[in-house]
Design a protein around this motif. Structure first.
Motif, PDB file in Angstrom:
ATOM      1  N   ALA A 348       0.829  -1.212   0.000  1.00  0.00           N
ATOM      2  CA  ALA A 348       0.000   0.000   0.000  1.00  0.00           C
ATOM      3  C   ALA A 348       0.860   1.257   0.000  1.00  0.00           C
ATOM      4  N   LEU A 349       1.923   1.283   0.801  1.00  0.00           N
ATOM      5  CA  LEU A 349       2.820   2.444   0.805  1.00  0.00           C
ATOM      6  C   LEU A 349       3.536   2.596  -0.537  1.00  0.00           C
ATOM      7  N   THR A 350       3.893   1.479  -1.154  1.00  0.00           N
ATOM      8  CA  THR A 350       4.536   1.543  -2.467  1.00  0.00           C
ATOM      9  C   THR A 350       3.598   2.156  -3.492  1.00  0.00           C
ATOM     10  N   ASN A 351       2.325   1.747  -3.482  1.00  0.00           N
ATOM     11  CA  ASN A 351       1.345   2.338  -4.401  1.00  0.00           C
ATOM     12  C   ASN A 351       1.151   3.819  -4.126  1.00  0.00           C
ATOM     13  N   ALA A 352       1.181   4.192  -2.845  1.00  0.00           N
ATOM     14  CA  ALA A 352       1.024   5.614  -2.513  1.00  0.00           C
ATOM     15  C   ALA A 352       2.203   6.435  -3.049  1.00  0.00           C
ATOM     16  N   LEU A 353       3.429   5.878  -2.928  1.00  0.00           N
ATOM     17  CA  LEU A 353       4.588   6.601  -3.446  1.00  0.00           C
ATOM     18  C   LEU A 353       4.557   6.709  -4.963  1.00  0.00           C
ATOM     19  N   LYS A 354       4.037   5.695  -5.637  1.00  0.00           N
ATOM     20  CA  LYS A 354       4.058   5.702  -7.100  1.00  0.00           C
ATOM     21  C   LYS A 354       2.904   6.499  -7.701  1.00  0.00           C
ATOM     22  N   ILE A 375      -6.456  -3.692   8.865  1.00  0.00           N
ATOM     23  CA  ILE A 375      -5.400  -2.823   8.335  1.00  0.00           C
ATOM     24  C   ILE A 375      -6.041  -1.854   7.355  1.00  0.00           C
ATOM     25  N   ARG A 376      -5.672  -0.561   7.509  1.00  0.00           N
ATOM     26  CA  ARG A 376      -6.164   0.454   6.580  1.00  0.00           C
ATOM     27  C   ARG A 376      -5.016   1.388   6.225  1.00  0.00           C
ATOM     28  N   VAL A 377      -4.742   1.475   4.941  1.00  0.00           N
ATOM     29  CA  VAL A 377      -3.690   2.362   4.432  1.00  0.00           C
ATOM     30  C   VAL A 377      -4.333   3.222   3.349  1.00  0.00           C
ATOM     31  N   ALA A 378      -4.313   4.560   3.535  1.00  0.00           N
ATOM     32  CA  ALA A 378      -4.945   5.477   2.582  1.00  0.00           C
ATOM     33  C   ALA A 378      -4.082   6.711   2.441  1.00  0.00           C
ATOM     34  N   ASP A 379      -4.022   7.223   1.233  1.00  0.00           N
ATOM     35  CA  ASP A 379      -3.306   8.490   1.012  1.00  0.00           C
ATOM     36  C   ASP A 379      -4.321   9.610   0.841  1.00  0.00           C
ATOM     37  N   HIS A 401      -6.756 -13.990   1.069  1.00  0.00           N
ATOM     38  CA  HIS A 401      -7.722 -15.064   0.845  1.00  0.00           C
ATOM     39  C   HIS A 401      -7.213 -16.386   1.402  1.00  0.00           C
ATOM     40  N   ALA A 402      -5.895 -16.626   1.338  1.00  0.00           N
ATOM     41  CA  ALA A 402      -5.346 -17.859   1.898  1.00  0.00           C
ATOM     42  C   ALA A 402      -5.559 -17.926   3.405  1.00  0.00           C
ATOM     43  N   LEU A 403      -5.612 -16.774   4.068  1.00  0.00           N
ATOM     44  CA  LEU A 403      -5.825 -16.730   5.507  1.00  0.00           C
ATOM     45  C   LEU A 403      -7.306 -16.623   5.867  1.00  0.00           C
ATOM     46  N   GLY A 404      -8.179 -16.619   4.860  1.00  0.00           N
ATOM     47  CA  GLY A 404      -9.609 -16.515   5.126  1.00  0.00           C
ATOM     48  C   GLY A 404     -10.054 -15.111   5.472  1.00  0.00           C
ATOM     49  N   GLY A 405      -9.324 -14.090   5.018  1.00  0.00           N
ATOM     50  CA  GLY A 405      -9.668 -12.704   5.336  1.00  0.00           C
ATOM     51  C   GLY A 405     -10.376 -12.001   4.193  1.00  0.00           C
ATOM     52  N   GLU A 406     -10.477 -10.672   4.334  1.00  0.00           N
ATOM     53  CA  GLU A 406     -11.134  -9.835   3.331  1.00  0.00           C
ATOM     54  C   GLU A 406     -10.173  -8.730   2.917  1.00  0.00           C
ATOM     55  N   LEU A 407     -10.325  -8.270   1.673  1.00  0.00           N
ATOM     56  CA  LEU A 407      -9.464  -7.207   1.149  1.00  0.00           C
ATOM     57  C   LEU A 407     -10.272  -6.334   0.210  1.00  0.00           C
ATOM     58  N   ARG A 408     -10.102  -5.040   0.383  1.00  0.00           N
ATOM     59  CA  ARG A 408     -10.686  -4.061  -0.542  1.00  0.00           C
ATOM     60  C   ARG A 408      -9.604  -3.056  -0.904  1.00  0.00           C
ATOM     61  N   ALA A 409      -9.476  -2.772  -2.172  1.00  0.00           N
ATOM     62  CA  ALA A 409      -8.487  -1.803  -2.652  1.00  0.00           C
ATOM     63  C   ALA A 409      -9.121  -0.991  -3.769  1.00  0.00           C
ATOM     64  N   GLY A 410      -9.122   0.325  -3.611  1.00  0.00           N
ATOM     65  CA  GLY A 410      -9.710   1.190  -4.623  1.00  0.00           C
ATOM     66  C   GLY A 410      -9.713   2.634  -4.180  1.00  0.00           C
ATOM     67  N   PRO A 411     -10.335   3.516  -4.962  1.00  0.00           N
ATOM     68  CA  PRO A 411     -10.390   4.937  -4.607  1.00  0.00           C
ATOM     69  C   PRO A 411     -11.114   5.151  -3.278  1.00  0.00           C
ATOM     70  N   ALA A 412     -10.542   6.023  -2.453  1.00  0.00           N
ATOM     71  CA  ALA A 412     -11.148   6.352  -1.163  1.00  0.00           C
ATOM     72  C   ALA A 412     -12.297   7.340  -1.359  1.00  0.00           C
ATOM     73  N   PRO A 413     -13.288   7.340  -0.438  1.00  0.00           N
ATOM     74  CA  PRO A 413     -14.427   8.274  -0.591  1.00  0.00           C
ATOM     75  C   PRO A 413     -13.995   9.734  -0.634  1.00  0.00           C
ATOM     76  N   GLY A 414     -12.990  10.128   0.153  1.00  0.00           N
ATOM     77  CA  GLY A 414     -12.569  11.532   0.179  1.00  0.00           C
ATOM     78  C   GLY A 414     -11.438  11.852  -0.753  1.00  0.00           C
ATOM     79  N   GLY A 415     -11.075  10.934  -1.653  1.00  0.00           N
ATOM     80  CA  GLY A 415      -9.961  11.174  -2.561  1.00  0.00           C
ATOM     81  C   GLY A 415      -8.786  10.263  -2.221  1.00  0.00           C
ATOM     82  N   GLY A 416      -7.915  10.100  -3.181  1.00  0.00           N
ATOM     83  CA  GLY A 416      -6.773   9.243  -2.973  1.00  0.00           C
ATOM     84  C   GLY A 416      -7.120   7.762  -3.170  1.00  0.00           C
ATOM     85  N   GLU A 418      -7.172   3.791  -1.241  1.00  0.00           N
ATOM     86  CA  GLU A 418      -7.278   3.145   0.060  1.00  0.00           C
ATOM     87  C   GLU A 418      -7.164   1.629  -0.097  1.00  0.00           C
ATOM     88  N   VAL A 419      -6.421   1.039   0.839  1.00  0.00           N
ATOM     89  CA  VAL A 419      -6.317  -0.413   0.939  1.00  0.00           C
ATOM     90  C   VAL A 419      -6.820  -0.796   2.324  1.00  0.00           C
TER      91      VAL A 419
END
Length: 435
Positions: A348-354, A375-379, A401-416, A418-419
């Motif tokens: 997530a930090l790598t995507n934020a830098l790029k 975990i929440r990472v947003a720029d 998914h291998a750990l049975g968790g959930e993941l969302r990655a996309g544009p944040a509501p306020g801009g930027g 978010e993962v």
């Protein structure tokens, strides 16, 4: 057994049985004058010699059956049984050693690929032939039986046939029963031994096939595990290289911008580039060492949540403001969960830098609770269109998914961008994590 060796053994066996048969039939006396007893039975010397030749020739099919039994066991059994039948019908001479061929062919036939019902049918037919021939010879249904001349034998055949038609008891003695029962029992015992050996071979073949299947399955599982591990290492390398290069590029851009205005800060940025590059190279060596294990391999521990503060500080040194927050009580987590959490934050930090706009900040939040880790990472950059999923996002998606968790990655509501990830864990004992 090799085919050449088998042929030599068959030839030696035929020679031995033929020599024994010749001695058994008094064939060497063929060249001398027979005694009065033989003349009384056969009537003349020529008749006796012709009978000896005929009796020896009947053994030829049995000799042929010995080498033929390997390729055509059923045909060989028929030939051997016919030879035995010819000897049984002889009223004067007894069964020769060559008749052992019927036992050899029965053993081969019972152990061959023929259906069991076929083999049993042949066995019953052979047993019936033995009983019929032996009884017929024993009760005097054959001319010349009992040391009489052929003419007297024919008279006895007529009297015996008349007795059978009238229902009289046949004169069957113990010697007749013994002469019939012994060959029949030998033939049945041969079939039983061969059938048992055949069943055992089939059982061993089944066990061998199962062992081969298990070995192939084990090899397939090993290959799949190796492929999965290579895929994991590929994702690890992508995360390491992408993050390290992103930080170095941002720091190099900052150093270039401050080269004339703030030379002191330029030196610090270049020093951070060197540190980040060395750390990335060390991480790559560690991951490659997992593939090429050997002397001198550096087996550095896997990244964990305890290394997140160092990761965040490295991105801060590149000039990107980061707000790192933790809520809840950090527990001791499984290593695979800690590694997944570290890689999620790193990607997530790598995507934020790029992809984030220059000057945008970033927020990293970890929320611990008894049921799991969020975990929440947003720029804070400008609104961006949904990016095409790359190897980095695909890799952390597979981890979650291998750990049975959930993941969302996309544009944040306020801009930027978010993962957001949720990893279910079983907490054990709490520990301290310094930001």
């Amino acid at each position: 057994m090799q085919p050449t060796t088998r042929r030599w053994l068959d030839a030696a066996l035929i020679l031995v049985l033929a020599a024994a048969t010749a001695l058994w039939s008094n064939a060497p006396l063929w060249f001398v004058h027979p005694d009065e007893k033989l003349l009384d039975v056969f009537g003349s010397v020529e008749a006796w010699r012709a009978h000896v030749i005929w009796w020896c020739l009947i053994g030829v099919p049995a000799a042929v059956a010995i080498p033929l039994r390997h390729r055509r066991p059923l045909t060989a059994m028929v030939l051997a049984a016919g030879s035995v039948a010819g000897h049984l019908l002889d009223p004067i001479m007894k069964a020769p050693p060559m008749d052992v061929a019927v036992l050899l062919t029965m053993y081969t036939l019972a152990g061959s690929a023929h259906a069991r019902r076929t083999v049993v049918g042949v066995l019953i037919a052979a047993e019936a032939l033995l009983f019929a021939g032996g009884l017929a010879n024993g009760v005097g249904l054959l001319p010349g039986t009992g040391g009489r001349s052929p003419a007297a034998g024919y008279d006895r055949v007529a009297r015996t046939a008349t007795a059978i038609l009238r229902g009289d008891a046949l004169p069957i003695g113990l010697d007749v029963i013994r002469s019939v029962s012994v060959p029949a029992l030998l033939l049945a015992a041969t079939w039983a031994v061969a059938d048992s050996a055949r069943t055992r071979r089939a059982h061993l073949a089944t066990l061998q096939a199962r062992a081969d299947d298990l070995e192939r399955e084990h090899e397939q599982r090993t290959a799949l595990a190796v492929a999965a591990e290579r895929g994991r290492i590929t994702r690890e390398l992508h995360d390491v290289v992408a993050h390290g290069l992103s930080v170095m590029v941002v720091q190099a851009q900052g150093a270039k911008a401050m080269l004339t205005r703030e030379p002191d800060r330029t030196g610090a940025a270049l020093a951070n580039i060197v540190v980040t590059g060395r750390a990335s190279l060390a991480e790559m060596r560690r991951l490659l060492g997992l593939v090429r294990t050997g002397p001198g391999t550096d087996l550095t521990p896997q990244p964990s949540l305890a290394m997140l503060p160092s990761l965040v500080d490295g991105v801060r040194d590149s000039g990107t403001p980061i707000d790192f927050r933790m809520t809840g009580e950090p527990p001791t987590l499984p290593a695979v969960v800690e590694l997944a959490a570290y890689r999620i934050v790193q990607e997530a930090l790598t995507n934020a830098l790029k992809h984030a706009t220059p000057g945008a900040g970033c927020t990293v939040g970890l929320d611990f609770d008894p049921a799991g880790l969020t975990i929440r990472v947003a720029d804070t950059g400008d609104p961006v269109p949904p990016p095409a999923p790359g190897n980095g996002l695909r890799g952390i998606t597979e981890r979650v998914h291998a750990l049975g968790g959930e993941l969302r990655a996309g544009p944040a509501p306020g801009g930027g961008f978010e993962v957001w990830a949720r990893l279910p864990v079983a907490a054990t004992q709490p520990r301290e994590l310094v930001a």
